[in-house]
Design an enzyme around this catalytic site. Structure first.
Site, PDB file in Angstrom:
ATOM      1  N   SER A 192      73.146 -58.901 -51.068  1.00 59.31           N
ATOM      2  CA  SER A 192      73.342 -57.660 -50.324  1.00 59.31           C
ATOM      3  C   SER A 192      72.057 -57.041 -49.801  1.00 59.31           C
ATOM      4  O   SER A 192      72.086 -56.321 -48.810  1.00 59.31           O
ATOM      5  CB  SER A 192      74.107 -56.656 -51.182  1.00 59.31           C
ATOM      6  OG  SER A 192      73.491 -56.498 -52.432  1.00 59.31           O
ATOM      7  N   HIS A 220      80.090 -59.317 -49.290  1.00 62.01           N
ATOM      8  CA  HIS A 220      79.569 -59.262 -47.915  1.00 62.01           C
ATOM      9  C   HIS A 220      79.985 -60.464 -47.069  1.00 62.01           C
ATOM     10  O   HIS A 220      79.565 -60.591 -45.923  1.00 62.01           O
ATOM     11  CB  HIS A 220      78.045 -59.163 -47.923  1.00 62.01           C
ATOM     12  CG  HIS A 220      77.562 -57.837 -48.433  1.00 62.01           C
ATOM     13  ND1 HIS A 220      77.556 -56.709 -47.654  1.00 62.01           N
ATOM     14  CD2 HIS A 220      77.114 -57.469 -49.646  1.00 62.01           C
ATOM     15  CE1 HIS A 220      77.097 -55.689 -48.374  1.00 62.01           C
ATOM     16  NE2 HIS A 220      76.827 -56.122 -49.586  1.00 62.01           N
ATOM     17  N   LYS A 251      84.509 -53.600 -47.447  1.00 57.56           N
ATOM     18  CA  LYS A 251      83.431 -53.806 -46.482  1.00 57.56           C
ATOM     19  C   LYS A 251      84.023 -54.242 -45.133  1.00 57.56           C
ATOM     20  O   LYS A 251      84.567 -53.419 -44.436  1.00 57.56           O
ATOM     21  CB  LYS A 251      82.400 -54.748 -47.078  1.00 57.56           C
ATOM     22  CG  LYS A 251      81.682 -53.993 -48.220  1.00 57.56           C
ATOM     23  CD  LYS A 251      80.640 -54.726 -48.955  1.00 57.56           C
ATOM     24  CE  LYS A 251      79.956 -53.729 -49.898  1.00 57.56           C
ATOM     25  NZ  LYS A 251      79.544 -54.291 -51.163  1.00 57.56           N
TER      26      LYS A 251
HETATM   27  C1  LIG Z   1      79.477 -53.625 -52.499  1.00 55.14           C
HETATM   28  C2  LIG Z   1      79.405 -54.695 -53.493  1.00 55.14           C
HETATM   29  C3  LIG Z   1      80.192 -54.661 -54.650  1.00 55.14           C
HETATM   30  C4  LIG Z   1      81.039 -53.478 -55.003  1.00 55.14           C
HETATM   31  O1  LIG Z   1      82.167 -53.381 -54.220  1.00 55.14           O
HETATM   32  P1  LIG Z   1      82.879 -51.954 -54.058  1.00 55.14           P
HETATM   33  O2  LIG Z   1      84.196 -52.275 -53.491  1.00 55.14           O
HETATM   34  O3  LIG Z   1      81.997 -51.153 -53.161  1.00 55.14           O
HETATM   35  O4  LIG Z   1      82.941 -51.359 -55.433  1.00 55.14           O
HETATM   36  C5  LIG Z   1      80.163 -55.753 -55.499  1.00 55.14           C
HETATM   37  N1  LIG Z   1      79.358 -56.805 -55.240  1.00 55.14           N
HETATM   38  C6  LIG Z   1      78.564 -56.858 -54.157  1.00 55.14           C
HETATM   39  C7  LIG Z   1      77.713 -58.071 -53.914  1.00 55.14           C
HETATM   40  C8  LIG Z   1      78.547 -55.802 -53.258  1.00 55.14           C
HETATM   41  O5  LIG Z   1      77.748 -55.837 -52.190  1.00 55.14           O
END
Ligand SMILES: *Cc1c(COP(=O)(O)O)cnc(C)c1O
Length: 410
Positions: A192, A220, A251
């Site tokens: 990320s 992602h 996302k």
């Molecule tokens: C954003 C993210 C999460 C968390 O997901 P949410 O739905 O925002 O709680 C978990 N793992 C990674 C790699 C992320 O980028």
């Protein structure tokens, strides 16, 4: 308070100043964080604190969070089923929409089954705390997401951190692990903060040699990677080799929640054992309906994904050409290295005066000395938007001495 002698006491003066001292310390190091307020829909152009800003920091990669079709689907579901789901899935909160979405996700991921969690964060906690425990070992990439780190800590399994995407280091560590009962390798699919893709084919071949199993967090990559947006396993043609495929609905899918896809017995086991699933209220019907609609769009409109990759590649090339140090990668997450936290923060502030929102990422999110501007590209950014971003980077980069005549000064 029926005869109780209980009275509320102010925390001791000492405790209060401990909190303030910690906050002062953060401020001194340039690490104090504050909320920013968005006053419009989560689009590629937003109103932030009264000002229009070009958004280059959103995870809404395909622009679906404010797509009229998702909004309509959510509204219709709310009209029909209400705003809240009123119970956990195993009590009274399981609606037909939850089941439809899980079926749809399994189909999308090409697995036997799937299960939805309230957030991606909770999905990681759920998987790690229920699939491994004392006597087991987790091999975790050094740059894995915080929710994986927390899941490892809570799991009570031994956690071994391997160097970021370093297969040789991972193999060394696997070799020394024969005394453990189960071996789990866990990695982000797309990292990320760096935007690179995990070396999954190599990891999979190690699991075969060392009898381990793999879990991939595709937060992602879902909707973004692979010819049909199915994620990292699809990108590498490895879907049957990844036992636990985790992702988010929050996302690129523009909704909310997390999911795990895999074999039927895995999903059934999680439903029975994962505490974040058992002890939390089910996601609301509106959220489920919008995620379902998002999957339709991801499958039927590949041109969004194509545009996203094309624009990301273009920004990557142009910034590198100007002399910026952009970390290698092929995703819509671009990490532009700046160095010290204060410089990165000042860079981001100057971008903001130019109407561009791309935040500085500093420790503890990334290692000291590698503070950066993190850009995320969206398929809804126009050519004009992209041009504006690149021009602003050029102006601020020269002004701050980060680049000079096509060379990096950092
Ligand atoms: C954003 C993210 C999460 C968390 O997901 P949410 O739905 O925002 O709680 C978990 N793992 C990674 C790699 C992320 O980028």
């Amino acid at each position: 308070m029926s005869g109780s002698s209980y009275t509320y006491e102010e925390p001791a003066e000492k405790n209060r100043s401990y909190l303030q001292e910690a906050l002062n310390e953060l401020t001194k190091k340039g690490l104090y964080r504050q909320l920013r307020r968005i006053e419009s829909a989560a689009s590629h152009r937003v109103i932030m604190e009264g000002r229009e800003m070009l958004m280059f920091a959103s995870n809404n990669y395909l622009g679906l969070a404010n797509d009229p079709r998702l909004i309509r689907a959510a509204c219709q579901a709310i009209e029909k089923y209400g705003t809240g789901s009123s119970g956990s899935r195993l009590t009274t909160g399981n609606t037909i929409l939850h089941e439809q979405l899980e079926e749809r996700l399994a189909h999308f991921k090409g697995t036997e089954s799937a299960i939805v969690f309230n957030t991606g964060y909770m999905a990681n906690i759920a998987a790690l705390t229920s699939l491994v425990g004392e006597g087991d070992v987790i091999f975790s990439d050094a740059l894995n997401h915080a929710s994986i780190i927390d899941g490892c800590r809570l799991s009570r399994a031994q956690t071994v951190i391997y160097r970021h995407s370093d297969i040789l280091d991972l193999e060394e560590k696997l070799k020394a692990s024969s005394h453990f009962r189960r071996r789990l390798i866990v990695t982000d699919g797309v990292f990320s903060m760096d935007g690179n893709i995990a070396p999954l084919p190599d990891i999979v071949s190690l699991t075969e040699r060392y009898k381990a199993f793999v879990m991939v967090d595709d937060a992602h990559a879902t909707g973004v990677l692979g010819s049909s947006g199915r994620g990292t396993a699809d990108h590498f043609g490895l879907k049957d080799k990844i036992s636990v495929q985790l992702g988010t609905l929050s996302k690129a899918l523009g909704a909310e929640g997390g999911y795990i896809a895999g074999k039927k017995e895995l999903i059934d086991f999680l439903l029975n054992r994962a505490r974040p699933f058992i002890f939390s209220t089910a996601l609301s019907p509106g959220v489920m309906a919008s995620a379902l609609e998002a999957l339709n769009i991801v499958e039927n409109e590949p041109e969004r994904r194509k545009r996203l990759h094309h624009s990301s590649l273009y920004v990557r090339q142009e910034l590198s050409r100007m002399g910026f140090r952009v970390l290698d990668g092929e995703t819509p997450i671009l990490a532009v290295l700046i160095g010290e936290a204060e410089t990165a923060v000042a860079f981001s502030k100057k971008l903001e005066t130019n109407g561009i929102f791309a935040p500085a990422i500093r420790p503890p999110t990334v290692p000291a000395g590698s503070s950066r501007i993190r850009i995320t590209v969206m398929s809804t950014h126009t050519d004009e938007d992209i041009k504006e971003l690149i021009e602003s980077f050029g102006i601020v980069g020269k002004e701050m001495g980060v680049i000079n005549n096509g060379r990096s000064m950092v």
